[in-house]
Motif scaffolding. Structure first.
Motif, PDB file in Angstrom:
ATOM      1  N   LEU A   1      19.822  63.409  67.352  1.00  0.00           N
ATOM      2  CA  LEU A   1      20.345  64.718  66.952  1.00  0.00           C
ATOM      3  C   LEU A   1      21.836  64.563  66.683  1.00  0.00           C
ATOM      4  O   LEU A   1      22.469  63.624  67.203  1.00  0.00           O
ATOM      5  N   PRO A   2      22.439  65.458  65.915  1.00  0.00           N
ATOM      6  CA  PRO A   2      23.901  65.444  65.836  1.00  0.00           C
ATOM      7  C   PRO A   2      24.515  65.549  67.232  1.00  0.00           C
ATOM      8  O   PRO A   2      23.953  66.219  68.110  1.00  0.00           O
ATOM      9  N   GLU A   3      25.639  64.903  67.429  1.00  0.00           N
ATOM     10  CA  GLU A   3      26.246  64.898  68.764  1.00  0.00           C
ATOM     11  C   GLU A   3      26.592  66.314  69.215  1.00  0.00           C
ATOM     12  O   GLU A   3      26.515  66.617  70.413  1.00  0.00           O
ATOM     13  N   GLU A   4      26.929  67.188  68.268  1.00  0.00           N
ATOM     14  CA  GLU A   4      27.271  68.558  68.643  1.00  0.00           C
ATOM     15  C   GLU A   4      26.043  69.358  69.063  1.00  0.00           C
ATOM     16  O   GLU A   4      26.179  70.478  69.587  1.00  0.00           O
ATOM     17  N   LEU A   5      24.837  68.789  68.867  1.00  0.00           N
ATOM     18  CA  LEU A   5      23.605  69.417  69.350  1.00  0.00           C
ATOM     19  C   LEU A   5      23.029  68.662  70.544  1.00  0.00           C
ATOM     20  O   LEU A   5      21.853  68.801  70.868  1.00  0.00           O
ATOM     21  N   GLY A   6      23.875  67.875  71.197  1.00  0.00           N
ATOM     22  CA  GLY A   6      23.442  67.149  72.386  1.00  0.00           C
ATOM     23  C   GLY A   6      22.747  65.841  72.074  1.00  0.00           C
ATOM     24  O   GLY A   6      22.061  65.289  72.941  1.00  0.00           O
ATOM     25  N   GLY A   7      22.926  65.314  70.874  1.00  0.00           N
ATOM     26  CA  GLY A   7      22.275  64.066  70.498  1.00  0.00           C
ATOM     27  C   GLY A   7      22.865  62.859  71.200  1.00  0.00           C
ATOM     28  O   GLY A   7      24.017  62.867  71.643  1.00  0.00           O
ATOM     29  N   VAL A   8      22.049  61.822  71.299  1.00  0.00           N
ATOM     30  CA  VAL A   8      22.463  60.551  71.911  1.00  0.00           C
ATOM     31  C   VAL A   8      22.608  59.473  70.853  1.00  0.00           C
ATOM     32  O   VAL A   8      23.496  58.630  70.921  1.00  0.00           O
ATOM     33  N   VAL A   9      21.713  59.491  69.856  1.00  0.00           N
ATOM     34  CA  VAL A   9      21.783  58.527  68.760  1.00  0.00           C
ATOM     35  C   VAL A   9      21.811  59.278  67.436  1.00  0.00           C
ATOM     36  O   VAL A   9      21.303  60.392  67.309  1.00  0.00           O
ATOM     37  N   GLY A  10      22.404  58.619  66.432  1.00  0.00           N
ATOM     38  CA  GLY A  10      22.413  59.178  65.089  1.00  0.00           C
ATOM     39  C   GLY A  10      21.195  58.718  64.311  1.00  0.00           C
ATOM     40  O   GLY A  10      20.285  58.074  64.847  1.00  0.00           O
ATOM     41  N   THR A  11      21.164  59.014  63.038  1.00  0.00           N
ATOM     42  CA  THR A  11      20.012  58.653  62.215  1.00  0.00           C
ATOM     43  C   THR A  11      19.856  57.151  62.051  1.00  0.00           C
ATOM     44  O   THR A  11      18.796  56.676  61.641  1.00  0.00           O
ATOM     45  N   ASP A  12      20.896  56.387  62.373  1.00  0.00           N
ATOM     46  CA  ASP A  12      20.795  54.925  62.380  1.00  0.00           C
ATOM     47  C   ASP A  12      20.325  54.398  63.730  1.00  0.00           C
ATOM     48  O   ASP A  12      20.193  53.185  63.927  1.00  0.00           O
ATOM     49  N   LEU A  13      20.089  55.306  64.679  1.00  0.00           N
ATOM     50  CA  LEU A  13      19.633  55.026  66.048  1.00  0.00           C
ATOM     51  C   LEU A  13      20.666  54.290  66.892  1.00  0.00           C
ATOM     52  O   LEU A  13      20.354  53.799  67.978  1.00  0.00           O
ATOM     53  N   LYS A  14      21.909  54.239  66.429  1.00  0.00           N
ATOM     54  CA  LYS A  14      23.002  53.702  67.235  1.00  0.00           C
ATOM     55  C   LYS A  14      23.493  54.775  68.202  1.00  0.00           C
ATOM     56  O   LYS A  14      23.591  55.951  67.851  1.00  0.00           O
ATOM     57  N   VAL A  15      23.802  54.370  69.414  1.00  0.00           N
ATOM     58  CA  VAL A  15      24.301  55.297  70.428  1.00  0.00           C
ATOM     59  C   VAL A  15      25.699  55.761  70.030  1.00  0.00           C
ATOM     60  O   VAL A  15      26.569  54.948  69.678  1.00  0.00           O
TER      61      VAL A  15
END
Length: 628
Positions: free
Chosen positions: A569-583
């Motif tokens: 998820l986007p970091e501003e929505l509590g995400g841990v990884v981006g669309t590239d699956l990098k933390v």
């Protein structure tokens, strides 16, 4: 019990890694970990740059990128893993799973049902029911709608196709069991996972198919092409010749175990991701211990540390490494390397349960239950399986399920339920550790759920069925969210799994409708003469409150579809990884397992995890300079 020998090879059994440094370290030898490992070691043409001899002077210089897979479990050579019909038993084999007790679940009368997290090479693909389905197009388009560009159904379909080889049944079998498929729309790849419809189904199922038609539920020709709504017949993860389980070990490890650059280390647990000193935060390796031991070993990764430990253990590892919610880490005395509130949050599963029904007059024999209760029948089935790889033992836990919209299950009250979800502010029902970013993400997911519950192309429930009456079902779009955190008093112990089932009070309202629907369905004219009887909760249990009390004492928090604890998820929505699956905020560290799933699709998860792993492998190759 079938006693033929299981195919297999031995892992590289060592007390420390063969090398102190690898190009890639993958934590977890399960469904996703072995898939990614295979893809990163499959190139036999390219030499590492700079020359591999600079890093591994004792090894040949014609190797491609080297991969170490660290797996807690072992290579279990029990042949029962391979026999499809053995999945009909729901009694877990303890040595194949982690053993720990979750936080008591208030929504289920303080139940402490343990998550069936696999501790075996092959992960969940080695122990699941072999039900090989995908979600609907809407399920994955929701991921994109949540801010994950490139992760909608059209983007994942090529990876679904790539991951498998589908073998159509012969004409006679297809006609007998009404198998339908569309290779061009759903398959066409040549992946290692073998998929086909079993050559046998138990009699009596036609009554169920007649009933679905009677109630207006259609069977799509090819559910795997994005039309996973209605009563579906799914294929199994089944070898077309041996008629044995096809899973990550047999597909992505055993055929390639002799690759010199592919090392599988079993019986070890990664306990911490190590970061380089100074500069930007960047992973450079892992600490690990032999299971049952205490002495640490260090192994380093030149290109990337890839976490594939699953939705339960991935957040545990990240938090132990100092990546996670500040409040949780500080409470456990762990130095915060990267404050990421989403690590261990957004924990989801499909709650499972409902009513129990019997047919008092059942003219059909055999049934799946006869394999366990009728020794003569089992012996005949075993002989047929050994001699010709046919018959009842080729059938796994299930191929049939009805994925139903809320409108279908509750035709009179569905709009009121949708309105209640749309009007609800979910924040007061979320875990206490949620910060404003997690609240924002939860609201975005909640809004999608309200929309999807009103749609005809997005399932709200899954009713499993075979050759008997239906009763149990799973809630596909639960609103409740749990957490998976390290234990603050003993961070080295197992994670604290807090299901929080029914913590959102609207979820139990959906569960009540599962019981009411089964009462309507099992008394259809299609079942005339079979004497359908409701065993539990019983016809005297009629009010919503009484049904709720029954469900809280009988339902499972899990359909073994754990997900979400390191959400994409986007970091501003509590995400841990981006669309590239990098933390986020950490170099050379990625996550490739079910924990990245931001919103559970209405399906069993195995095929989705394979697709995630295939897509992840391509992304890792691109960013780390892996060439064709």
């Amino acid at each position: 019990m079938v006693t033929f020998a299981a195919a297999g090879v031995s892992a590289i059994h060592i007390t420390a890694p063969l090398n102190q440094t690898y190009d890639y370290i993958i934590v977890g030898g399960g469904t996703s970990g072995l898939t990614v490992a295979n893809r990163l070691t499959e190139n036999g043409k390219r030499k590492s740059k700079p020359p591999i001899s600079n890093y591994y002077p004792h090894m040949p210089t014609n190797l491609t990128d080297t991969v170490l897979v660290i797996e807690y479990g072992n290579l279990v050579n029990d042949p029962s893993i391979l026999v499809p019909a053995n999945t009909l038993s729901f009694a877990p084999t303890p040595e194949r799973y982690f053993n720990f007790t979750p936080v008591p679940n208030p929504g289920l009368n303080n139940d402490t049902t343990s998550p069936l997290a696999a501790a075996i090479v092959g992960g969940s693909s080695a122990v699941n029911g072999m039900f090989f389905d995908r979600g609907s197009e809407a399920d994955y388009d929701a991921w994109e709608a949540l801010g994950n560009k490139g992760w909608g159904f059209k983007d994942l379909l090529p990876y679904f196709k790539k991951s498998v080889t589908f073998t159509p049944p012969n004409e006679e079998v297809a006609e007998r069991y009404n198998y339908t498929w569309d290779v061009d729309a759903a398959y066409g790849g040549h992946g290692e996972i073998q998929v086909l419809f079993p050559p046998y189904q138990f009699p009596g199922q036609n009554r169920l198919w007649d009933a679905w038609r009677e109630i207006g539920v259609e069977k799509p020709k090819e559910a795997a092409a994005g039309d996973a709504i209605g009563s579906i017949m799914a294929p199994s993860a089944l070898d077309p010749v041996l008629r044995t389980r096809s899973y990550a070990r047999t597909a992505h490890y055993e055929p390639y175990a002799k690759r010199e650059n592919y090392h599988l280390l079993t019986g070890y647990q990664a306990t911490e991701v190590l970061f380089k000193e100074g500069g930007e935060l960047e992973a450079e390796g892992v600490n690990m211990v032999k299971v049952g031991g205490a002495d640490k070993s260090v192994v380093r990764a030149r290109k990337e540390v890839i976490v594939a430990a699953g939705a339960i253990w991935t957040p545990w590892l990240l938090q132990r490494s100092g990546v996670g919610p500040k409040s949780v880490l500080e409470g456990a005395g762990i130095v915060v390397k990267k404050h990421l509130p989403g690590v261990g949050a957004n924990f989801q599963d499909h709650p499972f349960g409902g009513s129990v029904w019997n047919w008092t007059t059942n003219p059909y024999f055999p049934t799946a239950g006869a394999l366990a209760t009728n020794q003569t029948f089992y012996a005949e089935a075993e002989k047929e399986y050994i001699q010709s790889r046919a018959g009842p033992l080729t059938t796994s836990r299930g191929n049939q399920a009805a994925f139903l919209s809320l409108k279908t299950v509750d035709p009179e009250g569905w709009q009121a339920l949708v309105d209640a979800v749309a009007a609800q502010d979910p924040t007061s029902y979320l875990p206490a550790q949620y910060d404003k970013t997690l609240m924002a993400g939860a609201k975005a997911i909640h809004n999608i759920t309200a929309e999807y519950l009103a749609r005809d192309d997005a399932a709200a429930f899954e009713f499993t069925f075979a050759e008997g009456p239906i009763g149990n079902a799973a809630i596909m779009r639960p609103l409740s969210r749990g957490t998976v955190n390290i234990n603050p008093t003993d961070p080295a112990s197992g994670p604290l799994v807090d299901w929080r089932t029914f913590s959102n009070p609207l979820d139990i309202k959906f569960a009540v409708q599962m019981v009411r629907f089964s009462r309507r369905f099992n008394t259809l004219s299609s079942f005339a003469g079979l004497g359908a009887v409701e065993v539990s909760p019983g016809t005297n249990v009629t009010s919503d409150a009484a049904i709720e009390r029954y469900l809280r004492s009988t339902m499972d928090p899990t359909f073994v579809h754990m997900a979400g604890t390191a959400s994409m998820l986007p970091e501003e929505l509590g995400g841990v990884v981006g669309t590239d699956l990098k933390v986020y905020g950490v170099g050379k560290l990625s996550v490739v397992d079910a924990s990245i799933v931001p919103y559970l699709p209405a399906t069993h998860l195995c095929t989705t995890v394979y697709a995630i792993a295939e897509k992840a492998a391509d992304a890792i190759k691109v960013r780390t300079g892996w060439d064709d």
